[in-house]
Design an enzyme around this catalytic site. Structure first.
Site, PDB file in Angstrom:
ATOM      1  N   LYS A  71       0.844  -1.209   0.000  1.00  0.00           N
ATOM      2  CA  LYS A  71       0.000   0.000   0.000  1.00  0.00           C
ATOM      3  C   LYS A  71       0.872   1.250   0.000  1.00  0.00           C
ATOM      4  O   LYS A  71       0.623   2.199  -0.742  1.00  0.00           O
ATOM      5  CB  LYS A  71      -0.889   0.027   1.255  1.00  0.00           C
ATOM      6  CG  LYS A  71      -2.093  -0.887   1.159  1.00  0.00           C
ATOM      7  CD  LYS A  71      -2.766  -1.081   2.511  1.00  0.00           C
ATOM      8  CE  LYS A  71      -3.828  -2.168   2.392  1.00  0.00           C
ATOM      9  NZ  LYS A  71      -4.309  -2.671   3.672  1.00  0.00           N
ATOM     10  N   GLN A 122      -5.181  -1.776   9.721  1.00  0.00           N
ATOM     11  CA  GLN A 122      -5.082  -3.092   9.095  1.00  0.00           C
ATOM     12  C   GLN A 122      -5.711  -4.161   9.997  1.00  0.00           C
ATOM     13  O   GLN A 122      -5.445  -4.218  11.195  1.00  0.00           O
ATOM     14  CB  GLN A 122      -3.600  -3.408   8.823  1.00  0.00           C
ATOM     15  CG  GLN A 122      -3.345  -4.679   8.034  1.00  0.00           C
ATOM     16  CD  GLN A 122      -3.866  -4.633   6.600  1.00  0.00           C
ATOM     17  OE1 GLN A 122      -3.898  -3.577   5.962  1.00  0.00           O
ATOM     18  NE2 GLN A 122      -4.300  -5.767   6.094  1.00  0.00           N
ATOM     19  N   ASP A 165     -11.600   2.549   4.122  1.00  0.00           N
ATOM     20  CA  ASP A 165     -11.891   1.115   3.995  1.00  0.00           C
ATOM     21  C   ASP A 165     -13.389   0.862   3.831  1.00  0.00           C
ATOM     22  O   ASP A 165     -13.795  -0.231   3.423  1.00  0.00           O
ATOM     23  CB  ASP A 165     -11.451   0.392   5.283  1.00  0.00           C
ATOM     24  CG  ASP A 165     -10.168  -0.397   5.089  1.00  0.00           C
ATOM     25  OD1 ASP A 165      -9.888  -0.818   3.953  1.00  0.00           O
ATOM     26  OD2 ASP A 165      -9.456  -0.590   6.093  1.00  0.00           O
TER      27      ASP A 165
HETATM   28  N1  GUN Z   1      -7.317  -7.096   6.024  1.00  0.00           N
HETATM   29  C1  GUN Z   1      -7.618  -7.804   4.936  1.00  0.00           C
HETATM   30  N2  GUN Z   1      -8.196  -7.011   3.994  1.00  0.00           N
HETATM   31  C2  GUN Z   1      -8.247  -5.781   4.531  1.00  0.00           C
HETATM   32  C3  GUN Z   1      -8.717  -4.538   4.036  1.00  0.00           C
HETATM   33  O1  GUN Z   1      -9.230  -4.397   2.914  1.00  0.00           O
HETATM   34  N3  GUN Z   1      -8.583  -3.491   4.891  1.00  0.00           N
HETATM   35  C4  GUN Z   1      -8.042  -3.621   6.126  1.00  0.00           C
HETATM   36  N4  GUN Z   1      -7.976  -2.542   6.890  1.00  0.00           N
HETATM   37  N5  GUN Z   1      -7.597  -4.755   6.610  1.00  0.00           N
HETATM   38  C5  GUN Z   1      -7.695  -5.828   5.808  1.00  0.00           C
END
Ligand code: GUN
Length: 318
Positions: free
Chosen positions: A53, A97, A120
């Site tokens: 990211k 996350q 998100d």
């Molecule tokens: N863990 C797995 N996929 C995601 C996501 O799209 N966002 C976040 N914050 N954590 C994740």
């Protein structure tokens, strides 16, 4: 044999649009889009995602601020950090996350994020806005994996209206929001899950199948209607014995690619399908948030790669 949907190439296109949008905002409004990424603990998969990211954000001229907290961090400390980021005018997106360590209540943390920075799309209010649909989508953030899956579908199916869509999986991150996006596209949607009876016969009616079950190679060609379009959201590492007899591993989806590609008309591969779209959509949501914070309209339609005006013309004025 099915056509392979190239998510990697499509994600690169989305990222180049995101960079254009970010550059325009920087030039016109002197606002630099900025994403805060919070990682708690040492989950190896999470570390890989967070690294990817950060790198891709930089390529799109989005600033990132990384916060790495140790595994034993308590909820109060995390909530304090979120409060600080909520109040920071230079931060437009906040991503915590998941999964979080077990001493932390995930829902309380997600709902502590400012709704207008929840890139998100996991906050209860953003989930509610998606569920209501229509104009509410213009205020919402849509979760990145279902949004990426929808953009791939819209790029590969002429008209989703009236199509039978089956979503395999009912998670808050993928299955539920995916089903709502497909309803918004006027599909007839069925959600199947681990307790569903006759999953195979339900899948065999589907024109579109989106699989987010978290089970390696669960859906195979026998379950599919001839010509179905298949979106595989799964990312699973499974053990394999290599040609030289040594033990290794490989990444597979939730769909048995070989048998499914003999039945489907189009299918996403794993890797290289939905995976790259998730990060591209996160960056897209972050730039959208920066536009909204600057008092400007969204640079693209919420669930489309068209401009906001084209989107309104197509979906709202009619
Ligand atoms: N863990 C797995 N996929 C995601 C996501 O799209 N966002 C976040 N914050 N954590 C994740």
């Amino acid at each position: 044999m099915a056509n392979i949907i190239d998510g990697k190439a499509f994600a690169a296109k989305i990222r180049s649009q995101v960079k254009e949008d970010a550059d325009r905002l920087i030039e016109k409004s002197k606002v630099e889009p900025c994403l805060a990424v919070v990682l708690v603990g040492e989950n190896p998969a999470s570390k890989v995602y967070v690294g990817a990211k950060t790198k891709m954000a930089a390529e799109c001229n989005i600033k990132t601020k990384d916060y790495k907290l140790n595994d034993s961090t308590d909820q109060e400390t995390l909530l304090k950090l979120i409060k600080m980021l909520n109040e920071d005018p230079d931060t437009h997106g906040i991503l915590v996350q998941l999964p979080l360590p077990k001493q932390i209540d995930e829902r309380s943390v997600i709902d502590a994020i400012a709704v207008e920075k929840d890139v998100d799309g996991f906050h209860a209010i953003n989930a509610g806005r998606l569920s209501i649909g229509g104009d509410m989508l213009n205020k919402a953030f849509i979760p990145c994996t279902p949004l990426g899956s929808l953009l791939l579908l819209k790029d590969n199916v002429d008209d989703l209206t009236g199509k039978n869509a089956v979503v395999v999986g009912r998670s808050n991150i993928v299955g539920k929001p995916m089903s709502q996006l497909l309803i918004e596209e006027s599909c007839t949607v069925t959600v199947v899950h681990s307790k569903t009876k006759n999953v195979e016969s339900i899948c065999s009616q589907a024109d579109v199948v989106v699989v987010a079950a978290g089970r390696p190679e669960m859906v195979n060609g026998d379950w599919l209607k001839e010509g179905a379009v298949v979106i595989d959201v799964g990312i699973n590492r499974i053990p394999v014995t290599k040609e030289d007899g040594s033990e290794g591993s490989k990444i597979v989806g939730d769909v048995d690619f070989e048998s499914a590609s003999n039945k489907a008309s189009k299918i996403t591969p794993v890797p290289g399908g939905v995976g790259p779209m998730t990060i591209a959509c996160l960056l897209r949501n972050t730039v959208t948030s920066a536009y909204r914070h600057a008092g400007l309209g969204d640079p693209r339609g919420t669930v489309d790669s068209e401009s906001q005006d084209q989107y309104k013309e197509k979906y709202i004025n009619h």
